[in-house]
Structure formats: structure tokens, C-alpha cells
Motif scaffolding. Sequence first.
Motif, PDB file in Angstrom:
ATOM      1  N   TRP A 149       0.866  -1.180   0.000  1.00 60.96           N
ATOM      2  CA  TRP A 149       0.000   0.000   0.000  1.00 60.96           C
ATOM      3  C   TRP A 149       0.899   1.226   0.000  1.00 60.96           C
ATOM      4  O   TRP A 149       1.869   1.293   0.762  1.00 60.96           O
ATOM      5  CB  TRP A 149      -0.883   0.015   1.242  1.00 60.96           C
ATOM      6  N   SER A 150       0.612   2.204  -0.876  1.00 63.57           N
ATOM      7  CA  SER A 150       1.449   3.397  -0.970  1.00 63.57           C
ATOM      8  C   SER A 150       0.582   4.630  -1.176  1.00 63.57           C
ATOM      9  O   SER A 150      -0.485   4.557  -1.811  1.00 63.57           O
ATOM     10  CB  SER A 150       2.451   3.261  -2.115  1.00 63.57           C
ATOM     11  N   GLN A 151       1.052   5.756  -0.656  1.00 58.87           N
ATOM     12  CA  GLN A 151       0.327   7.018  -0.774  1.00 58.87           C
ATOM     13  C   GLN A 151       1.315   8.156  -1.002  1.00 58.87           C
ATOM     14  O   GLN A 151       2.373   8.217  -0.371  1.00 58.87           O
ATOM     15  CB  GLN A 151      -0.486   7.316   0.483  1.00 58.87           C
ATOM     16  N   ALA A 152       0.961   9.067  -1.906  1.00 58.96           N
ATOM     17  CA  ALA A 152       1.715  10.297  -2.132  1.00 58.96           C
ATOM     18  C   ALA A 152       0.760  11.472  -1.974  1.00 58.96           C
ATOM     19  O   ALA A 152      -0.382  11.424  -2.439  1.00 58.96           O
ATOM     20  CB  ALA A 152       2.341  10.311  -3.523  1.00 58.96           C
ATOM     21  N   GLN A 153       1.233  12.523  -1.302  1.00 61.65           N
ATOM     22  CA  GLN A 153       0.362  13.669  -1.015  1.00 61.65           C
ATOM     23  C   GLN A 153       1.175  14.961  -1.127  1.00 61.65           C
ATOM     24  O   GLN A 153       2.329  15.017  -0.702  1.00 61.65           O
ATOM     25  CB  GLN A 153      -0.210  13.534   0.393  1.00 61.65           C
TER      26      GLN A 153
END
Length: 235
Positions: A149-153
Motif C-alpha cells: 500500500w502506498s500514498q503520495a500527497q
Amino acid sequence: MRMGRAVAALAVMMAAPAAVSAQELTAYATASVDGDESNIQLVGASVRPEGLGLRPVVAVQAYRLNYDAGGESTTVWSVGPSVGGSYRMEGGQLEGRVGYNFQSEEVDSPLIGEGGGSGFTTAVQAISWASRPELQGIASYSWGSEYLWSQAQAILPVMELNQGGIGVGAEAVWQGNVGGEDDYEAWQVGPVVRWSTGHESNLLVGAGYKNSSSRDATWYARVGFVKYGMSLGLF
């Protein structure tokens, strides 16, 4: 009981750095829902000694996930203690942790970052609050289910208030199996609005588009809250 062992392990880890210096607590909570009738409520906290440079960190995260599978409602409970290191600079922070996720149900098509079942996990996080826009990247890998699971913000402050301010930006999430026989992936993207309260806390609201390999495209919405910099005053 697996949940009881997780709580006991967390208590032991949190006691270790307490004798070093005053501790700093960060707590967060988030809730999200989408058009496929799935929803999740998640809470977590991490503790590290105060100050710049390299410090040990311990954390715990728990969630309740509910989703519809073939007309049947399924609920999954989970708790995941972890331990690692945090390197803080004047304008940002790098953090890495290893832990174990205790999950009540094995999920065939995972919907969140802890993967399809119980097992060891690795998490890394990078934050830059000095840059414009402010940036954050997170990745969590579950070794048992081979699930990432990966997130960029990215958020740009646009308005100053008497206390705190308003920021706007965007976020993107990708998750899926990266090994094994299962073939599942999902991604979502959308705008976010952040209210910095001026009391070392942030409220964030986001919504957007979500798609996966097992369901039709739909919408999602979420709200999150972070409280940071709380001194525990331990010695």
C-alpha cells in the motif's frame, strides 16, 4: 488471544525509550467510505524521544473495515504494533518501522494497506514540511500476503488565519499484490483540503475517484485528524 498479545508487546516497546528523555506523542484518526459500500475507521499513535536527529520510535495502529462481498457484509478488525527509527531534520522527517499485523479475518481482495491477513509488516514514511508544496510519501508492505500500500500527497498552504491556516492539494494511493498467485490492484486520486488549527493539529478532508481490478470505478471520501507534538514528560 492475538489482540491481547499485541497490546502486551506494545507496552513493552513503549517502556524501553521512556528512560532516555522526554517523549513526543503523535496521534491520528481517519474514516473513509466509497460507492461500493465499504468503509473503514482507523486510529493510531507513535512515540519518539524529542529532538532532531535519529531517534527510536514505537507505534500502534488499529482499524475496523466493513465491506460488501457478494451481497454479504464482512467486518475485519486489526491491530498492528511496530518499532523502528525516525530521523528528523529542521524541515522534514524520515521514518522506518517493522511490526506485526494481527487481523481477525483473511481478506481475499484487500481494501487497505495492511494486506490480506496477519503477518510481518514494513513501513516507511518521508515528510517535508519546509518545501512548497509540503510533501508526504508512505509505503507499507505486508510480507505474509505480499501486499503493498502506498500514498503520495502534496499540499500547498494558501491562506493564513489568526491561528493556523488552510492548505489545498492532491493525493494518490496505489495498492495491490506484488507477488504470489493473487492478482489484485486498486488506485485512487483526488483533491484534499487541510485546516491547520494552530494548536499542533490538522484536519484533512478529501474525495475523488477510485478504481480496482475487482470492482467497477466509483467515488471515495475521507476525513482525517492528526495531533502532533504532545509531550509526555517522561524521563
